[in-house]
Design a protein around this motif. Structure first.
Motif, PDB file in Angstrom:
ATOM      1  N   GLY A 108       0.872  -1.431   0.108  1.00  0.00           N
ATOM      2  CA  GLY A 108      -0.161   0.049  -0.045  1.00  0.00           C
ATOM      3  C   GLY A 108       0.870   1.256   0.027  1.00  0.00           C
ATOM      4  N   ILE A 109       2.081   1.139   0.005  1.00  0.00           N
ATOM      5  CA  ILE A 109       2.899   2.341  -0.054  1.00  0.00           C
ATOM      6  C   ILE A 109       2.944   3.336  -1.074  1.00  0.00           C
ATOM      7  CG2 ILE A 109       5.245   3.314   0.287  1.00  0.00           C
ATOM      8  CD1 ILE A 109       5.908   0.965   2.220  1.00  0.00           C
ATOM      9  N   SER A 110       3.021   2.602  -2.266  1.00  0.00           N
ATOM     10  CA  SER A 110       2.857   3.192  -3.547  1.00  0.00           C
ATOM     11  C   SER A 110       1.621   3.590  -3.689  1.00  0.00           C
ATOM     12  CB  SER A 110       3.199   2.003  -4.492  1.00  0.00           C
ATOM     13  OG  SER A 110       3.114   2.513  -5.678  1.00  0.00           O
ATOM     14  N   LEU A 146      -1.890   2.740   8.292  1.00  0.00           N
ATOM     15  CA  LEU A 146      -3.148   2.201   8.345  1.00  0.00           C
ATOM     16  C   LEU A 146      -2.807   0.598   8.223  1.00  0.00           C
ATOM     17  CD1 LEU A 146      -6.331   2.440   8.241  1.00  0.00           C
ATOM     18  CD2 LEU A 146      -5.843   2.634   5.671  1.00  0.00           C
ATOM     19  N   VAL A 147      -2.202   0.231   7.221  1.00  0.00           N
ATOM     20  CA  VAL A 147      -1.885  -1.353   7.158  1.00  0.00           C
ATOM     21  C   VAL A 147      -1.466  -1.829   8.104  1.00  0.00           C
ATOM     22  CG1 VAL A 147      -0.632  -2.486   5.666  1.00  0.00           C
ATOM     23  CG2 VAL A 147      -1.710  -0.958   4.516  1.00  0.00           C
ATOM     24  N   ALA A 148      -0.381  -1.286   8.920  1.00  0.00           N
ATOM     25  CA  ALA A 148       0.023  -1.891  10.036  1.00  0.00           C
ATOM     26  C   ALA A 148      -0.793  -1.956  11.175  1.00  0.00           C
ATOM     27  CB  ALA A 148       1.426  -1.266  10.387  1.00  0.00           C
ATOM     28  N   ALA A 149      -1.619  -0.945  11.445  1.00  0.00           N
ATOM     29  CA  ALA A 149      -2.727  -0.854  12.480  1.00  0.00           C
ATOM     30  C   ALA A 149      -3.851  -1.962  12.052  1.00  0.00           C
ATOM     31  CB  ALA A 149      -3.339   0.531  12.632  1.00  0.00           C
ATOM     32  N   LEU A 150      -4.036  -2.152  11.161  1.00  0.00           N
ATOM     33  CA  LEU A 150      -4.953  -2.986  10.377  1.00  0.00           C
ATOM     34  C   LEU A 150      -4.775  -4.451  10.796  1.00  0.00           C
ATOM     35  CD1 LEU A 150      -8.173  -3.701   9.186  1.00  0.00           C
ATOM     36  CD2 LEU A 150      -6.895  -3.666   7.127  1.00  0.00           C
ATOM     37  N   ALA A 151      -3.313  -4.667  10.351  1.00  0.00           N
ATOM     38  CA  ALA A 151      -2.560  -6.046  10.496  1.00  0.00           C
ATOM     39  C   ALA A 151      -2.703  -6.080  12.003  1.00  0.00           C
ATOM     40  CB  ALA A 151      -1.323  -6.113   9.892  1.00  0.00           C
ATOM     41  N   ARG A 152      -1.944  -5.147  12.834  1.00  0.00           N
ATOM     42  CA  ARG A 152      -2.019  -5.573  14.419  1.00  0.00           C
ATOM     43  C   ARG A 152      -3.289  -5.815  14.767  1.00  0.00           C
ATOM     44  NH1 ARG A 152       1.970  -4.952  17.484  1.00  0.00           N
ATOM     45  NH2 ARG A 152       3.043  -3.679  15.953  1.00  0.00           N
ATOM     46  N   ILE A 166      -0.106  -8.741   7.400  1.00  0.00           N
ATOM     47  CA  ILE A 166       0.357  -7.429   7.023  1.00  0.00           C
ATOM     48  C   ILE A 166       0.068  -7.399   5.176  1.00  0.00           C
ATOM     49  CG2 ILE A 166       2.252  -6.060   6.416  1.00  0.00           C
ATOM     50  CD1 ILE A 166       3.247  -6.559   9.195  1.00  0.00           C
ATOM     51  N   VAL A 167       0.430  -8.462   4.854  1.00  0.00           N
ATOM     52  CA  VAL A 167       0.258  -8.525   3.374  1.00  0.00           C
ATOM     53  C   VAL A 167      -1.109  -8.502   3.121  1.00  0.00           C
ATOM     54  CG1 VAL A 167       0.512  -9.871   0.974  1.00  0.00           C
ATOM     55  CG2 VAL A 167       2.300  -9.941   2.972  1.00  0.00           C
ATOM     56  N   LEU A 168      -2.121  -9.005   3.532  1.00  0.00           N
ATOM     57  CA  LEU A 168      -3.640  -8.966   3.356  1.00  0.00           C
ATOM     58  C   LEU A 168      -4.013  -7.654   3.747  1.00  0.00           C
ATOM     59  CD1 LEU A 168      -4.568 -12.355   4.859  1.00  0.00           C
ATOM     60  CD2 LEU A 168      -4.447 -11.905   2.562  1.00  0.00           C
ATOM     61  N   ALA A 169      -3.667  -7.167   4.788  1.00  0.00           N
ATOM     62  CA  ALA A 169      -4.017  -5.613   5.088  1.00  0.00           C
ATOM     63  C   ALA A 169      -3.428  -4.683   3.959  1.00  0.00           C
ATOM     64  CB  ALA A 169      -3.377  -5.315   6.371  1.00  0.00           C
ATOM     65  N   GLY A 170      -2.174  -5.068   3.247  1.00  0.00           N
ATOM     66  CA  GLY A 170      -1.748  -4.069   2.316  1.00  0.00           C
ATOM     67  C   GLY A 170      -2.780  -4.346   1.070  1.00  0.00           C
ATOM     68  N   ALA A 172      -5.816  -4.768   1.241  1.00  0.00           N
ATOM     69  CA  ALA A 172      -6.948  -3.937   1.337  1.00  0.00           C
ATOM     70  C   ALA A 172      -6.737  -2.324   1.385  1.00  0.00           C
ATOM     71  CB  ALA A 172      -7.498  -4.106   2.885  1.00  0.00           C
ATOM     72  N   GLY A 173      -5.553  -2.025   2.063  1.00  0.00           N
ATOM     73  CA  GLY A 173      -5.017  -0.627   1.931  1.00  0.00           C
ATOM     74  C   GLY A 173      -4.702  -0.132   0.474  1.00  0.00           C
ATOM     75  N   SER A 174      -4.064  -0.967  -0.429  1.00  0.00           N
ATOM     76  CA  SER A 174      -3.989  -0.548  -1.644  1.00  0.00           C
ATOM     77  C   SER A 174      -5.239  -0.214  -2.532  1.00  0.00           C
ATOM     78  CB  SER A 174      -3.184  -1.767  -2.571  1.00  0.00           C
ATOM     79  OG  SER A 174      -1.978  -1.870  -2.071  1.00  0.00           O
ATOM     80  N   GLN A 175      -6.136  -1.049  -2.418  1.00  0.00           N
ATOM     81  CA  GLN A 175      -7.457  -0.808  -3.032  1.00  0.00           C
ATOM     82  C   GLN A 175      -8.055   0.328  -2.280  1.00  0.00           C
ATOM     83  OE1 GLN A 175      -8.713  -2.746  -5.503  1.00  0.00           O
ATOM     84  NE2 GLN A 175      -6.699  -3.705  -5.501  1.00  0.00           N
ATOM     85  N   LEU A 176      -8.058   0.426  -1.192  1.00  0.00           N
ATOM     86  CA  LEU A 176      -8.734   1.730  -0.696  1.00  0.00           C
ATOM     87  C   LEU A 176      -8.064   3.060  -1.119  1.00  0.00           C
ATOM     88  CD1 LEU A 176     -10.364   3.249   1.625  1.00  0.00           C
ATOM     89  CD2 LEU A 176      -8.694   3.038   3.209  1.00  0.00           C
ATOM     90  N   PHE A 177      -6.833   3.172  -0.918  1.00  0.00           N
ATOM     91  CA  PHE A 177      -6.027   4.354  -1.520  1.00  0.00           C
ATOM     92  C   PHE A 177      -6.479   4.514  -3.184  1.00  0.00           C
ATOM     93  CE2 PHE A 177      -4.321   4.363   2.454  1.00  0.00           C
ATOM     94  CZ  PHE A 177      -4.184   5.550   2.901  1.00  0.00           C
ATOM     95  N   ASN A 178      -5.975   3.290  -3.855  1.00  0.00           N
ATOM     96  CA  ASN A 178      -6.380   3.454  -5.195  1.00  0.00           C
ATOM     97  C   ASN A 178      -7.829   4.231  -5.450  1.00  0.00           C
ATOM     98  OD1 ASN A 178      -3.955   2.505  -6.145  1.00  0.00           O
ATOM     99  ND2 ASN A 178      -4.585   0.399  -6.252  1.00  0.00           N
ATOM    100  N   ALA A 179      -8.615   3.548  -4.621  1.00  0.00           N
ATOM    101  CA  ALA A 179     -10.249   4.203  -4.859  1.00  0.00           C
ATOM    102  C   ALA A 179     -10.097   5.727  -4.423  1.00  0.00           C
ATOM    103  CB  ALA A 179     -11.163   3.304  -3.829  1.00  0.00           C
ATOM    104  N   LEU A 180      -9.502   5.939  -3.389  1.00  0.00           N
ATOM    105  CA  LEU A 180      -9.243   7.677  -3.021  1.00  0.00           C
ATOM    106  C   LEU A 180      -8.878   8.317  -4.399  1.00  0.00           C
ATOM    107  CD1 LEU A 180      -8.342   7.302   0.697  1.00  0.00           C
ATOM    108  CD2 LEU A 180     -10.406   8.338  -0.248  1.00  0.00           C
ATOM    109  N   THR A 181      -7.892   7.802  -4.926  1.00  0.00           N
ATOM    110  CA  THR A 181      -7.055   8.307  -5.768  1.00  0.00           C
ATOM    111  C   THR A 181      -7.946   8.723  -7.092  1.00  0.00           C
ATOM    112  OG1 THR A 181      -4.846   7.513  -5.285  1.00  0.00           O
ATOM    113  CG2 THR A 181      -5.320   8.247  -7.541  1.00  0.00           C
TER     114      THR A 181
END
Length: 351
Positions: A108-110, A146-152, A166-170, A172-181
């Motif tokens: 999700g960083i990218s 956000l990804v780290a908090a969700l994974a924890r 973390i990978v699974l949360a990543g 989800a985070g990627s999809q969220l931020f792609n949608a925001l973009t």
């Protein structure tokens, strides 16, 4: 005496290997400048460099000189810096999380960096007080936080045994931020802006110039120095965070520094060239296959291979269709997906 001789021989081999690596990178950059829709002879390229760097005074076509110096050379150097930085980030994240799928794109960083960059340039976040690179950096940090908090919350965490969360949360985070973009583009951009941004988000080196080089190169070098300084700590993480702590590694500090470095490198590169996938995922695996898992060798190999790979991908993106430039992310995906499938299959067959 024998130990001193062996140490001297090792140092000489390292210097020789480093010299060959730099020569290989220089050759790749030279090829990136020479090859294009209008081929440039190596003599013209070298004379242009001599004119610009040393004032040699060779008489050259101003158009050819401008193409070489202001267009192709800046693209090649920026591509090398981005490739090296993304490959280093992928190698570091894979070691910290002990997960073969970890990379800036999947975690999700990218995607967060893309959202931050678009929010600053299109939505006007910060009212002109934030630069595009700083907005991308904030987006990258927000995404990974956000990804780290969700994974924890799901039972995992950075450095914990549940790195798969973390990978699974990543994802989800990627999809969220792609949608925001996409939402920001749809709400705030006109048709021309939307078209340009979508092309940029798929990876685009067409607009890079010397100011981008002066940013990309230092950031890649800073990322390299930070990662290389923590190479032994990354080796310890191969046995898990608990084992690294038992070996005297300050786990939380190392995690914080390296993840921040990966986020900074990724954010700056994304702010200049858009989101380029598979470099941070595939290149560290290929380098690990060639030089082994020791990060003292893996990190420089990943940086070199990432730099050369992105230069080659940029050349292909400019030449594969005459008169048209493809997004570089298309080329990296077409090359990276089969390569990762091959690495996955070979890894699965090992006893």
């Amino acid at each position: 005496m024998s130990l001193a001789a062996a140490s001297l021989g090792t140092s000489r081999r390292r210097i020789g290997t480093g010299g060959l690596a730099l020569l290989g990178l220089a050759a790749a950059i030279l090829a990136g400048v020479m090859i294009g829709e209008t081929p440039m002879p190596p003599v013209v390229v070298l004379q242009t460099l001599a004119n610009k760097l040393f004032g040699a005074g060779y008489v050259l076509d101003p158009v050819d000189e401008g193409i070489i110096w202001n267009y192709r050379l800046t693209r090649a150097i920026t591509a090398a810096s981005c490739g090296a930085g993304l490959a280093l980030s992928g190698a570091v994240l894979q070691a910290l999380l002990r997960n073969a799928l970890a990379d800036p794109y999947i975690l999700g960083i990218s995607a967060g960096a893309s959202t931050g960059a678009v929010a600053v340039t299109i939505a006007g976040l910060g009212a002109g007080m934030l630069s595009l690179s700083f907005g991308a950096f904030l987006g990258a940090l927000l995404a990974f936080g956000l990804v780290a908090a969700l994974a924890r919350a799901a039972g995992g965490g950075v450095g914990a045994s549940g790195a798969a969360q973390i990978v699974l949360a990543g994802i989800a985070g990627s999809q969220l931020f792609n949608a925001l973009t996409a939402f920001i583009i749809a709400k705030s951009a006109n048709a021309d802006q939307a078209r340009g941004i979508m092309f940029w988000l798929m990876g685009n080196l067409s607009g890079v110039r010397w100011p981008d080089v002066w940013l990309a190169v230092p950031i890649a070098l800073i990322g390299w120095i930070i990662c290389r300084f923590h190479a032994r700590a990354l080796d310890a993480f191969a046995f898990g965070a608990d084992a690294a702590a038992a070996l005297g590694v300050p786990v939380r500090r190392v995690q914080l520094v390296l993840i921040a470095a990966a986020a900074l490198v990724t954010a700056v590169m994304v702010s200049m060239v858009g989101s380029i996938g598979f470099v941070g995922l595939v290149i560290p695996h290929a380098a690990r296959f060639l030089v082994g898992p020791c990060h003292g060798r893996l990190l420089p190999a990943s940086a070199l291979m990432g730099a050369v790979f992105l230069i080659v991908a940029d050349v292909v993106s400019r030449t594969i269709i005459p008169g048209q430039v493809l997004p570089i992310g298309v080329i990296t995906a077409l090359a990276g997906a089969p390569a990762f499938a091959l690495i996955l299959i070979r890894g699965g067959r090992r006893p």
